[in-house]
Enzyme design. Structure first.
Site, PDB file in Angstrom:
ATOM      1  N   ARG A 231      -5.890  36.243  16.557  1.00  0.00           N
ATOM      2  CA  ARG A 231      -7.033  36.909  16.321  1.00  0.00           C
ATOM      3  C   ARG A 231      -7.834  37.031  15.004  1.00  0.00           C
ATOM      4  NH1 ARG A 231      -7.717  35.955  21.117  1.00  0.00           N
ATOM      5  NH2 ARG A 231      -8.238  37.252  22.797  1.00  0.00           N
ATOM      6  N   HIS A 279     -13.111  28.478  17.703  1.00  0.00           N
ATOM      7  CA  HIS A 279     -12.164  29.395  18.708  1.00  0.00           C
ATOM      8  C   HIS A 279     -12.353  28.584  20.067  1.00  0.00           C
ATOM      9  CE1 HIS A 279     -11.316  33.801  19.798  1.00  0.00           C
ATOM     10  NE2 HIS A 279     -10.751  33.034  20.612  1.00  0.00           N
TER      11      HIS A 279
END
Length: 316
Positions: A231, A279
């Protein structure tokens, strides 16, 4: 008939709706975007048994009095505010073969690229520089994976097949066969010293926020590579840039950022030793995700543990 409310990407939701209608018509599937909120919350809220969501609505207990399970559409639940959820409500993260396979593919690609110095060769291409560098055998390259959950385990199994010396770290150190496992804070430094290429697959918790920082980079072998697919909040970008410029790290492959999208003008965009992807390392695949969801719904109906159910005290 059980009612399932879906609150996430509408296009993906249409695929879910079609699949469920074909293979599990006993579930009534409702998309959040199809609801009418002109007079407040729709009456159907009282009938919702299961909620599948990226960002769940507020006041779940009041708005969904019969809600039995909250499912995440992602592999993690860091986008949920667990403190605001009813203590008795089960929370289940997405564990499905398509998402796992995507992560294995991405990390394998990135690890092989760093192993064979591809970032350096791409820079040489821009300079029209024809220069070879010694090739290190896979058995002499140590790869360490931070995080030994579903994704970490699957990734290490694949990397092990290439002959890399593989290491894995987690709280428990429960590594797959052929991988050296390291456990707890007391073994983290030794694990890092055995990681020529470091892969971050940690969940985001208060303990892992800011983990990829100057102190951690200093414990890696000089010239190590970094693959960040955990993350964005785990990476201290300024510390990474310093480590790259000093030669402590030689290259980084980054797929997650804080914030996202990564703003224009950020130094990471321009750094010659950084690869950036938006991402996309792993995405839930609608077909296999629905199958995984239905399997968990069956487990729930039978009173069995659901695959991916989290411990709220740990955050994963």
């Amino acid at each position: 008939m059980k009612t399932l409310l879906y609150k996430s990407d509408p296009a993906r939701g249409k695929v879910w709706q079609k699949i469920l209608a074909e293979i599990a018509p006993e579930y009534r599937f409702i998309q959040w975007n199809d609801l009418d909120f002109s007079d407040g919350d729709p009456a159907i809220f009282a009938e919702v048994d299961f909620l599948v969501s990226w960002i769940p609505p507020e006041n779940l207990a009041d708005r969904f009095p019969n809600l039995k399970v909250l499912f995440s559409v992602a592999a993690g639940v860091d986008h949920f505010d667990l403190r605001q959820l009813p203590a008795s409500l089960p929370v289940v993260r997405m564990v499905e073969p398509g998402l796992t396979q995507g992560m294995v593919e991405y990390v394998t690609f990135a690890a092989l690229a760093l192993h064979r110095d591809i970032p350096q060769y791409l820079q040489q291409q821009k300079q029209q520089l024809w220069q070879s560098h010694p090739v290190l055998g896979a058995a002499k390259r140590r790869i360490g994976v931070l995080g030994l959950g579903e994704l970490g385990q699957a990734t290490l199994k694949m990397l092990n097949n290439f002959g890399f010396e593989c290491h894995g770290w987690s709280r428990s150190g429960n590594a797959p066969e052929g991988v050296t496992g390291w456990a707890g804070v007391e073994q983290l430094g030794e694990f890092l010293s055995h990681s020529d290429i470091l892969v971050c697959l940690l969940p985001l918790t208060e303990q892992t926020r800011g983990t990829l920082n100057a102190e951690l980079f200093a414990q890696l072998p000089k010239g190590a590579g970094l693959i960040q697919v955990g993350r964005g909040q785990q990476l201290v970008a300024e510390d990474l840039l310093v480590a790259l410029d000093s030669g402590q790290l030689r290259a980084a492959v980054l797929d997650v950022f804080d914030p996202e999208p990564l703003p224009a003008g950020e130094a990471l965009w321009q750094h010659p030793q950084v690869w950036i992807t938006p991402h996309i390392a792993s995405q839930t695949q609608p077909e296999t995700a629905v199958t995984a969801l239905l399997a968990n719904l069956q487990r729930f109906a039978q009173g069995q543990p659901m695959h991916g159910e989290i411990d709220k005290t740990k955050g994963y």
